[in-house]
Write an enzyme that holds these catalytic residues in place. Structure first.
Site, short mmCIF file in Angstrom:
data_model
loop_
_atom_site.label_atom_id
_atom_site.label_comp_id
_atom_site.label_asym_id
_atom_site.label_seq_id
_atom_site.Cartn_x
_atom_site.Cartn_y
_atom_site.Cartn_z
N LYS A 110 -3.70 5.55 -9.43
CA LYS A 110 -3.66 4.93 -8.10
C LYS A 110 -4.89 5.39 -7.35
CE LYS A 110 -0.83 2.24 -5.80
NZ LYS A 110 0.05 1.21 -6.39
P1 NAD Z 1 0.24 -5.93 1.76
O1 NAD Z 1 -0.78 -5.12 2.43
O2 NAD Z 1 -0.13 -7.25 1.21
O3 NAD Z 1 1.51 -6.12 2.72
C1 NAD Z 1 2.18 -5.07 3.31
C2 NAD Z 1 3.18 -5.65 4.31
O4 NAD Z 1 4.00 -4.59 4.82
C3 NAD Z 1 2.52 -6.31 5.53
O5 NAD Z 1 3.30 -7.42 5.92
C4 NAD Z 1 2.61 -5.21 6.59
O6 NAD Z 1 2.57 -5.74 7.91
C5 NAD Z 1 3.93 -4.64 6.25
N1 NAD Z 1 4.16 -3.28 6.73
C6 NAD Z 1 3.32 -2.23 6.68
N2 NAD Z 1 3.90 -1.16 7.23
C7 NAD Z 1 5.15 -1.56 7.61
C8 NAD Z 1 6.24 -0.91 8.21
N3 NAD Z 1 6.17 0.39 8.56
N4 NAD Z 1 7.37 -1.64 8.44
C9 NAD Z 1 7.44 -2.94 8.09
N5 NAD Z 1 6.44 -3.60 7.52
C10 NAD Z 1 5.31 -2.91 7.29
O7 NAD Z 1 0.82 -4.98 0.58
P2 NAD Z 1 1.60 -5.45 -0.73
O8 NAD Z 1 0.63 -5.58 -1.83
O9 NAD Z 1 2.55 -6.53 -0.40
O10 NAD Z 1 2.42 -4.11 -1.06
C11 NAD Z 1 3.70 -3.84 -0.48
C12 NAD Z 1 4.41 -2.81 -1.32
O11 NAD Z 1 4.58 -3.30 -2.66
C13 NAD Z 1 3.68 -1.47 -1.48
O12 NAD Z 1 4.64 -0.43 -1.58
C14 NAD Z 1 2.96 -1.63 -2.80
O13 NAD Z 1 2.65 -0.38 -3.39
C15 NAD Z 1 4.03 -2.37 -3.57
N6 NAD Z 1 3.53 -3.10 -4.75
C16 NAD Z 1 2.55 -4.03 -4.65
C17 NAD Z 1 2.14 -4.72 -5.76
C18 NAD Z 1 1.11 -5.81 -5.71
O14 NAD Z 1 0.90 -6.47 -6.74
N7 NAD Z 1 0.49 -6.09 -4.58
C19 NAD Z 1 2.70 -4.43 -7.01
C20 NAD Z 1 3.71 -3.47 -7.09
C21 NAD Z 1 4.13 -2.81 -5.95
#
Ligand code: NAD
Length: 420
Positions: A110
Site C-alpha cells: 500500500k
Molecule cells: P474514493 O476517494 O473514490 O471515495 C471515498 C468516499 O468516501 C468519498 O465519497 C468521500 O467523500 C467519502 N468519505 C471520506 N471520508 C468519509 C467519512 N468520514 N464519512 C463518510 N464518507 C467519507 O475512495 P474509494 O476508492 O471509493 O475507496 C473507499 C474505500 O474502499 C477505502 O477504504 C478503500 O481502501 C476501499 N477500497 C477501494 C478499492 C478501489 O478499487 N478503489 C478497492 C478495495 C477497497
C-alpha cells in the site's frame, strides 16, 4: 507472543489482532507469526510540491510492501490528510491476505501521501504524483510492486505514474500500475470491479439469510469509486438503496434513491447533500438505519464499540478496508449480524487489477463480459471457501477468511524456505 508494534488502537492494532487470532488457530510458530506481523519493506519519502502560486509545500509519502512470498507486491495508493505509516502498514497487510484469499499471485502493498487532494489543482496533483513516483521508483515495477487507485486517487493518477515510470526506464511499461484508463491498457470492467464484487457477495449473503434482494433495503456509506458503484449495482439488482453518504453529509429517501440522478447531482455540486427528493440526515444516522444491508465504503474505523450497538442492519458488507474495529466485530457477532469482511467483500478490485496486469503483460484485451464472468467465478469461489471454513470451524467469516489467507501465505513461506 509479544506484538512487534505495541499500538493499542487504529487499523494496525486491528490487523495485528486479526493475525494473532489466525496464528493461534493455525498453530503457527512464534517466528512465523512475527515474520507475518512485520512489513517486508517500508519506504518513507519527502515529496516537495511547487504550488501554482510559486510557493513550495512539503508532504510525507509512504510505500509499504507487507509480503511478497506469493508474487509481486500489489496495493492501492491513497491521498488523504490522515494517511500515516501505521495506516499504510495495516492496509498493506490486508492486501496480502486479500490476494491470498482470492488466489491471485501477488503479495500485499500500500502507498499513500498525507495530502488533501480536494485542496489542490489538477496540475498540483500531477506534480505531486510524478515526484512521489520518482521517489518510490526503485521499489516499484511490474514484477516488483504494482500500485492502483484508492481513496483520493483515480485512473488519471495511474496514468501519471505509468508515464513517470516509463520515462525513467526509457520505454512504455503498462504493467507498472493497474486501474489505468482503458485507452492506455486498462482493463474493461476495472472501474466498477470493486463495486461489482461488493454487490456479488452482498447478494450471496442476502441469499444465505433467506433475503430476496428485490425486497431488500440498503444504506451505503461513501459515494466514491466503491460506494457509488455499489449503490448503483445494488439498485440494478432490485435492492432499494435508501441512504448514502459522503464526507460532507448523508441523504435518505424511504422509497429508494435514484442513484443515476444522485451521481449527476454529485458531479454537479460536489456532494450528495441537497439532493432533490431526498432528505439530508446526519452521517452518523446512516449507520443506524433499519436496513437489510449496510455497506461501509468510505474509511477505516467507522463501526466501533460506540456505533456497532446502534447498527440495525442484518448484514454488513465491507466495501471499505478496515471499517469495523476489533471491538465492533465482537459486538456485531454477538448481536447475530453477519459481517462480510473487507478482504473478501472488496476484493473485486484486485482481482480485475490482476486481470489487467495479465492483459498488459500479454498485450491482449478481454471483453468486458469476459472480465465480469471471470470476476464472478473468483468471488463465488472465495465466498464458498470462506463459508465452508466458517461452518467447519465455527468461526466468523472474517476469522475464516483471515485463517485461509494466512495459511496460504504461510505455505508459500514454508515451500520457499527461509533464506539463507
Ligand atoms: P474514493 O476517494 O473514490 O471515495 C471515498 C468516499 O468516501 C468519498 O465519497 C468521500 O467523500 C467519502 N468519505 C471520506 N471520508 C468519509 C467519512 N468520514 N464519512 C463518510 N464518507 C467519507 O475512495 P474509494 O476508492 O471509493 O475507496 C473507499 C474505500 O474502499 C477505502 O477504504 C478503500 O481502501 C476501499 N477500497 C477501494 C478499492 C478501489 O478499487 N478503489 C478497492 C478495495 C477497497
Amino acid at each position: 507472543m509479544t506484538q512487534p508494534i505495541p499500538e493499542t488502537h487504529g487499523p494496525l492494532a486491528d490487523a495485528h489482532a486479526q493475525l494473532a487470532e489466525a496464528a493461534a488457530h493455525l498453530g503457527l510458530s512464534d517466528g512465523t507469526h512475527r515474520m507475518l506481523a512485520a512489513s517486508r519493506r517500508e519506504l518513507m519519502v519527502t515529496v516537495p510540491l511547487k504550488r501554482d502560486d510559486g510557493s513550495v509545500s512539503v508532504y510525507r509519502g509512504y510505500r509499504v510492501q507487507h509480503n511478497y512470498s506469493r508474487g509481486p507486491a500489489k496495493g492501492g495508493l491513497r491521498y488523504a490528510p490522515g494517511v500515516d505509516l501505521n495506516e499504510v502498514r495495516a492496509l498493506a497487510m490486508w492486501m496480502t491476505w486479500k490476494c491470498a484469499l482470492l488466489d491471485v499471485p501477488y503479495g500485499g502493498a500500500k502507498g499513500g501521501i498525507t495530502i488533501d487532494p480536494r485542496e489542490h489543482s489538477l496540475g498540483e496533483l500531477e506534480r505531486v504524483t510524478r515526484r512521489y513516483t520518482s521517489e518510490i521508483l526503485p521499489i516499484i515495477g511490474p514484477e516488483v510492486d504494482i500500485p492502483a487507485p484508492d481513496i483520493g486517487t483515480d485512473e488519471q493518477t495511474m496514468a501519471w505514474i505509468m508515464d513517470t515510470y516509463s520515462v525513467a526506464v526509457g520505454h512504455t511499461v503498462p504493467g507498472v500500475v493497474t486501474g489505468k484508463p482503458v485507452s492506455l491498457g486498462g482493463s474493461l470492467g476495472r472501474a466498477l470491479a470493486t463495486s461489482r464484487g461488493v454487490t456479488h457477495v452482498a447478494v450471496l449473503a442476502m441469499q444465505s439469510h433467506g433475503i430476496d434482494p428485490t425486497r431488500a433495503t440498503a444504506a451505503v456509506q461513501g459515494f466514491g469509486k466503491v460506494g457509488r458503484g455499489a449503490a448503483q449495482l445494488l439498485a440494478e439488482q432490485g435492492v432499494r438503496v435508501v441512504a448514502v453518504s459522503d464526507i460532507d453529509g448523508a441523504v435518505y429517501a424511504s422509497g429508494g434513491l435514484d442513484i443515476v440522478a444522485l451521481t449527476a447531482h454529485t458531479a454537479r455540486t460536489g456532494s450528495v447533500t441537497g439532493f432533490p427528493g431526498a432528505e439530508d440526515i446526519a452521517p452518523s444516522a446512516l449507520l443506524a438505519l433499519d436496513v437489510d444491508v449496510l455497506v461501509p465504503a468510505a474509511v477505516e474505523g467507522v463501526l466501533t464499540a460506540t456505533t456497532a450497538p446502534l447498527v440495525k442492519a442484518r448484514i454488513v458488507v465491507e466495501g471499505a478496508n478496515g471499517p469495523t474495529t476489533k471491538a465492533a466485530d465482537a459486538i456485531l457477532s454477538d448481536r447475530g449480524i453477519l459481517v462480510v469482511p473487507d478482504i473478501l467483500a472488496n476484493a473485486g478490485g484486485v482481482v480485475v487489477s490482476y486481470f489487467e496486469w495479465v492483459q498488459a503483460n500479454q498485450a491482449w484485451q478481454w471483453s468486458e463480459d469476459d472480465v465480469n464472468a471471470r470476476l464472478a467465478d473468483k468471488m463465488d469461489k472465495a465466498w464458498h471457501d470462506v463459508v465452508a471454513y466458517s461452518t467447519e470451524h465455527g468461526m466468523s467469516l472474517r476469522q475464516s477468511a483471515t485463517a485461509l489467507a494466512v495459511r496460504r501465505v504461510t505455505d508459500a513461506h514454508r515451500l520457499r524456505g527461509l533464506y539463507p
